[in-house]
Design a protein around this motif. Structure first.
Motif, PDB file in Angstrom:
ATOM      1  N   UNK A 126     -24.055 -15.105  26.119  1.00  0.00           N
ATOM      2  CA  UNK A 126     -22.983 -13.816  25.995  1.00  0.00           C
ATOM      3  C   UNK A 126     -21.986 -13.904  27.266  1.00  0.00           C
ATOM      4  N   UNK A 127     -22.681 -14.366  28.298  1.00  0.00           N
ATOM      5  CA  UNK A 127     -22.081 -14.483  29.658  1.00  0.00           C
ATOM      6  C   UNK A 127     -20.780 -15.614  29.255  1.00  0.00           C
ATOM      7  N   UNK A 128     -21.175 -16.685  28.991  1.00  0.00           N
ATOM      8  CA  UNK A 128     -20.161 -17.792  28.923  1.00  0.00           C
ATOM      9  C   UNK A 128     -18.965 -17.230  27.804  1.00  0.00           C
ATOM     10  N   UNK A 129     -19.405 -16.802  26.924  1.00  0.00           N
ATOM     11  CA  UNK A 129     -18.644 -16.266  25.804  1.00  0.00           C
ATOM     12  C   UNK A 129     -17.697 -15.178  26.138  1.00  0.00           C
ATOM     13  N   UNK A 130     -17.941 -14.493  27.231  1.00  0.00           N
ATOM     14  CA  UNK A 130     -17.350 -13.337  27.719  1.00  0.00           C
ATOM     15  C   UNK A 130     -16.304 -13.838  28.676  1.00  0.00           C
ATOM     16  N   UNK A 131     -16.178 -15.091  29.074  1.00  0.00           N
ATOM     17  CA  UNK A 131     -15.193 -15.739  30.192  1.00  0.00           C
ATOM     18  C   UNK A 131     -13.880 -15.910  29.043  1.00  0.00           C
ATOM     19  N   UNK A 132     -12.781 -15.121  30.050  1.00  0.00           N
ATOM     20  CA  UNK A 132     -11.641 -15.255  28.983  1.00  0.00           C
ATOM     21  C   UNK A 132     -11.342 -16.560  28.396  1.00  0.00           C
ATOM     22  N   UNK A 166     -23.837 -15.568  14.067  1.00  0.00           N
ATOM     23  CA  UNK A 166     -22.782 -15.016  13.447  1.00  0.00           C
ATOM     24  C   UNK A 166     -22.110 -13.802  14.378  1.00  0.00           C
ATOM     25  N   UNK A 167     -23.311 -12.698  14.961  1.00  0.00           N
ATOM     26  CA  UNK A 167     -22.795 -11.958  15.644  1.00  0.00           C
ATOM     27  C   UNK A 167     -22.041 -12.256  17.008  1.00  0.00           C
ATOM     28  N   UNK A 168     -22.624 -13.247  17.625  1.00  0.00           N
ATOM     29  CA  UNK A 168     -22.143 -13.957  18.730  1.00  0.00           C
ATOM     30  C   UNK A 168     -20.575 -14.521  18.687  1.00  0.00           C
ATOM     31  N   UNK A 169     -20.530 -15.206  17.437  1.00  0.00           N
ATOM     32  CA  UNK A 169     -19.369 -15.769  17.171  1.00  0.00           C
ATOM     33  C   UNK A 169     -18.327 -14.711  17.020  1.00  0.00           C
ATOM     34  N   UNK A 170     -18.716 -13.844  15.966  1.00  0.00           N
ATOM     35  CA  UNK A 170     -17.790 -12.590  15.656  1.00  0.00           C
ATOM     36  C   UNK A 170     -17.213 -11.711  16.786  1.00  0.00           C
ATOM     37  N   UNK A 171     -18.189 -11.221  17.480  1.00  0.00           N
ATOM     38  CA  UNK A 171     -17.781 -10.413  18.654  1.00  0.00           C
ATOM     39  C   UNK A 171     -16.911 -11.109  19.748  1.00  0.00           C
ATOM     40  N   UNK A 200     -15.203 -13.719  19.201  1.00  0.00           N
ATOM     41  CA  UNK A 200     -14.186 -14.598  18.370  1.00  0.00           C
ATOM     42  C   UNK A 200     -14.293 -15.878  19.169  1.00  0.00           C
ATOM     43  N   UNK A 201     -15.431 -16.620  18.923  1.00  0.00           N
ATOM     44  CA  UNK A 201     -15.728 -18.074  19.509  1.00  0.00           C
ATOM     45  C   UNK A 201     -16.532 -18.789  18.513  1.00  0.00           C
ATOM     46  N   UNK A 202     -16.343 -20.075  18.745  1.00  0.00           N
ATOM     47  CA  UNK A 202     -17.358 -21.090  18.196  1.00  0.00           C
ATOM     48  C   UNK A 202     -18.636 -21.419  18.648  1.00  0.00           C
ATOM     49  N   UNK A 203     -19.887 -21.452  18.277  1.00  0.00           N
ATOM     50  CA  UNK A 203     -21.031 -21.769  18.966  1.00  0.00           C
ATOM     51  C   UNK A 203     -21.414 -22.890  18.193  1.00  0.00           C
ATOM     52  N   UNK A 204     -21.445 -24.227  19.033  1.00  0.00           N
ATOM     53  CA  UNK A 204     -22.105 -25.442  18.477  1.00  0.00           C
ATOM     54  C   UNK A 204     -23.292 -25.908  18.897  1.00  0.00           C
ATOM     55  N   UNK A 205     -24.183 -26.478  18.320  1.00  0.00           N
ATOM     56  CA  UNK A 205     -25.418 -26.969  18.364  1.00  0.00           C
ATOM     57  C   UNK A 205     -25.065 -28.424  17.886  1.00  0.00           C
ATOM     58  N   UNK A 206     -24.737 -29.302  18.863  1.00  0.00           N
ATOM     59  CA  UNK A 206     -24.659 -30.884  18.218  1.00  0.00           C
ATOM     60  C   UNK A 206     -25.637 -31.399  17.851  1.00  0.00           C
ATOM     61  N   UNK A 207     -26.919 -31.389  18.538  1.00  0.00           N
ATOM     62  CA  UNK A 207     -28.285 -31.838  18.177  1.00  0.00           C
ATOM     63  C   UNK A 207     -28.844 -31.057  17.029  1.00  0.00           C
ATOM     64  N   UNK A 208     -28.326 -30.074  16.507  1.00  0.00           N
ATOM     65  CA  UNK A 208     -29.017 -29.267  15.525  1.00  0.00           C
ATOM     66  C   UNK A 208     -29.484 -29.875  14.265  1.00  0.00           C
TER      67      UNK A 208
END
Lengths: 201, 201
Positions: free
Chosen positions: A89-95, A119-124, A126-134
């Motif tokens: 949340x903190x990283x995504x909140x950085x402008x 989904x909620x993290x990405x929508x709120x 407006x960012x992309x959440x990536x898990x390259x090892x997933x």
């Protein structure tokens, strides 16, 4: 595109950065809660890996809350998940943040965001959440680590690493009566890794 | 390490190959069930992308079985999953196969292997199953595709592509009474993509 990768100096977050590197502009971010200067080890590893690195300091109240979860549960799973969510949340909140990534693996149980939470993290934000090892299992990840990273491994309490667990242990030891025995009881011993360099071809 | 990537010439399997390329020796494999020569389009795309490519021909009885699932369900989901499982099993059964990959995305519902199924596949064949796109959402994948691939998009029935759906539609049209109306009824219209080249930097 710039991607902020949550970075503990462990092998998972290091490998996540390496997998993203050919396709994105990777910047490492280490979270610190002001309990112990674990980010210093991370800064050193980040420099060896050759990525820009920054430290994001979050309120120690998050560690306080997480510690109470450890005591309540007798295990660290829910606390680690809670701290990881605060970190994202903190990283995504950085402008400047358009995309955030972490080292979560297919076989991880903790930390792990549920799909509605993703989904909620990405929508709120407006960012992309990536898990390259997933998309990779343990043996594929082990093979990639062996090929690309110089790693020191040891019992979890003796490795210098900027993960949530290190500050959580330190806080409980300092702030709780019989903190040491709570730590011994609640944190299962496991092998931790700390990346000290790349293996350059 | 060599990785066999299931390749339809669509954007997902193409992007999966590109994400693996810096870390593995990528070989593309297109499945064909002997119904129509869809693998020819795939061979052309593979050549433009610059990867070695082979065709693995599986018994048409798999398409027959899948077609009966389409008719039973009135939709293609279970049939596509069934064919994808047969494809993975066949690639993993090749003696040279140490790792297999596909273009499954985080938000895909079909084809999608359950975690117990993934474990079973890896254990039985002593192989690694990799899903390079599995940690990415739609917008991240769209951004990567825009940056790296030249794509033709059109309604699913008009794109030359070596996916399971193309042969499944062709088989039902040919073998079933009122095959055309079964196809129209059972396959939802959607946009399909066919990769024609890389975007070289």
């Amino acid at each position: 595109m710039k991607v902020s990768v949550l970075f503990s100096s462990g092998k998972d977050s290091s490998l996540a950065a390496l997998l993203l590197e050919p396709f994105f502009q990777v910047e490492l971010v280490t979270i610190n809660f002001g309990i112990s200067p674990t980010h210093e080890f991370a800064a050193e590893s980040a420099s060896k890996l050759g990525f820009p690195h920054s430290v994001l300091t979050l309120p120690s109240s998050h560690i306080e809350e997480a510690a109470s979860l450890v005591v309540e549960d007798g295990s660290p799973g829910r606390a680690i998940n809670y701290l990881h969510q605060q970190a994202l949340e903190a990283v995504c909140s950085q402008s400047s943040c358009r995309a955030v990534a972490d080292g979560t693996r297919r076989d991880d149980r903790v930390p792990l965001l549920s799909m509605p939470h993703v989904q909620s993290l990405e929508d709120r934000h407006n960012t992309m959440y990536m898990r390259p090892l997933f998309g990779y299992g343990r043996s594929a990840i082990d093979a990639l680590v062996r090929q690309h990273l110089k790693v020191v491994q040891a019992q979890s309490d003796t490795v210098d690493k900027a993960d949530y667990e290190a500050e959580l242990r330190a806080f409980i030891r300092k702030q709780y009566n019989e903190g040491e025995s709570i730590v011994v009881r609640s944190f299962p011993e496991h092998i931790q890794s700390h990346v000290i360099n790349r293996i350059y071809p």
